[in-house]
Design a protein around this motif. Structure first.
Motif, PDB file in Angstrom:
ATOM      1  N   TRP A   1       0.786  -1.223   0.000  1.00  0.00           N
ATOM      2  CA  TRP A   1       0.000   0.000   0.000  1.00  0.00           C
ATOM      3  C   TRP A   1       0.823   1.280   0.000  1.00  0.00           C
ATOM      4  O   TRP A   1       0.281   2.360  -0.244  1.00  0.00           O
TER       5      TRP A   1
ATOM      6  N   ASP B   1     -10.473   1.657   0.343  1.00  0.00           N
ATOM      7  CA  ASP B   1     -10.613   0.202   0.336  1.00  0.00           C
ATOM      8  C   ASP B   1     -11.300  -0.240   1.620  1.00  0.00           C
ATOM      9  O   ASP B   1     -10.736  -0.115   2.710  1.00  0.00           O
ATOM     10  N   ASP B   2     -12.505  -0.772   1.500  1.00  0.00           N
ATOM     11  CA  ASP B   2     -13.277  -1.141   2.690  1.00  0.00           C
ATOM     12  C   ASP B   2     -12.773  -2.416   3.353  1.00  0.00           C
ATOM     13  O   ASP B   2     -13.056  -2.648   4.531  1.00  0.00           O
ATOM     14  N   ALA B   3     -12.041  -3.233   2.626  1.00  0.00           N
ATOM     15  CA  ALA B   3     -11.587  -4.505   3.186  1.00  0.00           C
ATOM     16  C   ALA B   3     -10.308  -4.361   4.002  1.00  0.00           C
ATOM     17  O   ALA B   3     -10.039  -5.156   4.902  1.00  0.00           O
ATOM     18  N   ALA B   4      -9.491  -3.354   3.705  1.00  0.00           N
ATOM     19  CA  ALA B   4      -8.179  -3.236   4.340  1.00  0.00           C
ATOM     20  C   ALA B   4      -8.253  -3.064   5.855  1.00  0.00           C
ATOM     21  O   ALA B   4      -7.479  -3.702   6.583  1.00  0.00           O
TER      22      ALA B   4
ATOM     23  N   ALA C   1     -10.437  -4.176   7.999  1.00  0.00           N
ATOM     24  CA  ALA C   1     -10.774  -5.463   8.601  1.00  0.00           C
ATOM     25  C   ALA C   1      -9.605  -6.439   8.505  1.00  0.00           C
ATOM     26  O   ALA C   1      -9.341  -7.218   9.433  1.00  0.00           O
ATOM     27  N   GLU C   2      -8.895  -6.397   7.381  1.00  0.00           N
ATOM     28  CA  GLU C   2      -7.725  -7.260   7.209  1.00  0.00           C
ATOM     29  C   GLU C   2      -6.660  -6.950   8.251  1.00  0.00           C
ATOM     30  O   GLU C   2      -6.079  -7.855   8.872  1.00  0.00           O
TER      31      GLU C   2
ATOM     32  N   THR D   1       1.180  -8.642   8.117  1.00  0.00           N
ATOM     33  CA  THR D   1       0.172  -7.617   7.879  1.00  0.00           C
ATOM     34  C   THR D   1       0.133  -6.599   9.007  1.00  0.00           C
ATOM     35  O   THR D   1       0.145  -5.392   8.772  1.00  0.00           O
TER      36      THR D   1
END
Length: 318
Positions: free
Chosen positions: A252, A262-265, A267-268, A280
């Motif tokens: 990133w 990014d809506d998933a990042a 939560a990841e 991560t």
């Protein structure tokens, strides 16, 4: 024994402050550093409650020695309860940095608390002196955690010492007696060290995180805003963070606008924090991390810094 403004003001044996690392240094580490003869501090996370601050302050004070608390100015703007909790705890030192900190200086000083702020440029140091702080921390870009990456520690320290009349501490890349001796010889009143304590048994890092720190070499950090953007934190953009480099950062870095959308990042990243996946999840650390190679106690780390007096004594300047 080395004597400076820092040791005299806070009755220390070693002119050293254990930096307030939010999420890593709580009351236990602060107490251990203070008990060893330096000034221990704990860092207040952005989401910390007033009751958490009170609890950690009680633990830090248990050493019977002076201790400090680190606050983030951008958080205090929306959460005055953190400031009230620090005023009630009355530590010997409070640091307020990163944002509009000036308004908080006078209330802390009225409570009898010495006030520090971290400066990453000479202009920031001049502004801090004008704001009335008791001590300025000249923090170079080598430092771990948040701050500017504009100037390295040694050139920044030299410039700040020439520019201000208040006491100055040096931060960024100082992890051993050699580093402490160097900044004292330059004119600093002491060092402000965080990364050196990351491997300590008293730090709150999980065992996998600690192992990652111990296994990382001197080139294993990276600076940027990736982890802040992924968490949707309102850090002022000029203050990025230095952390251990990992694949999430590399994916990133330079794409922060995409990351913000990014809506998933988020939560990841949160899932990785919970599971201890540090490919991560983030671990903030400075360029001195390569000198942190084994688990030690805070007392051991402070004792190693204390050898600075012998190094300076070689040149007739103990």
């Amino acid at each position: 024994m080395l004597r400076t403004w820092l040791t005299e003001r806070f009755r220390l044996d070693v002119p050293l402050v254990g930096a307030p690392m939010a999420g890593v240094s709580d009351g236990r580490l602060a107490a251990a550093v203070s008990a060893a003869g330096a000034l221990g501090m704990f860092g207040v996370p952005a989401t910390a409650s007033a009751s958490w601050i009170a609890e950690q302050a009680a633990v830090a004070a248990d050493s019977g020695r002076p201790y400090g608390i680190g606050l983030m100015a951008w958080v205090l703007q929306d959460d005055p309860g953190q400031l009230e909790a620090v005023l009630a705890a009355r530590p010997s030192l409070a640091s307020v940095s990163y944002g509009d900190y000036a308004r908080f200086v006078e209330p802390l000083k009225r409570a009898g608390i010495a006030v520090a702020t971290q400066a990453g440029t000479t202009d920031e140091a001049r502004a801090a002196e004008q704001a009335g702080v008791d001590v300025i921390v000249a923090r170079g870009g080598e430092g771990g955690g948040h701050g500017r990456d504009d100037v390295a520690t040694l050139p920044l320290l030299q410039s700040v010492l020439d520019a201000v009349g208040v006491p100055v501490l040096a931060a960024g890349g100082i992890a051993t007696a050699r580093g402490l001796a160097a900044v004292l010889a330059a004119g600093a009143e002491g060092a402000w060290a965080g990364t050196a304590f990351l491997g300590c048994a008293e730090a709150t890092l999980s065992e996998p995180a600690r192992r990652r720190v111990l296994d990382t070499g001197e080139t294993g950090t990276a600076y940027g805003r990736v982890f802040d953007v992924a968490q949707r934190l309102a850090w002022p953009p000029e203050y990025g963070g230095r952390a251990l480099r990992n694949p999430f950062f590399d994916r990133w870095h330079g794409r922060e606008d995409d990351l913000a959308a990014d809506d998933a990042a988020p939560a990841e990243l949160e899932a990785a924090r919970r599971t201890g996946d540090f490919d991560t999840a983030y671990i903030y650390a400075g360029q001195a991390v390569g000198m942190v190679g084994r688990t030690r106690t805070a007392a051991d780390v402070v004792a190693d810094f204390a050898a600075a007096d012998k190094l300076l004594g070689r040149f007739g300047t103990p």
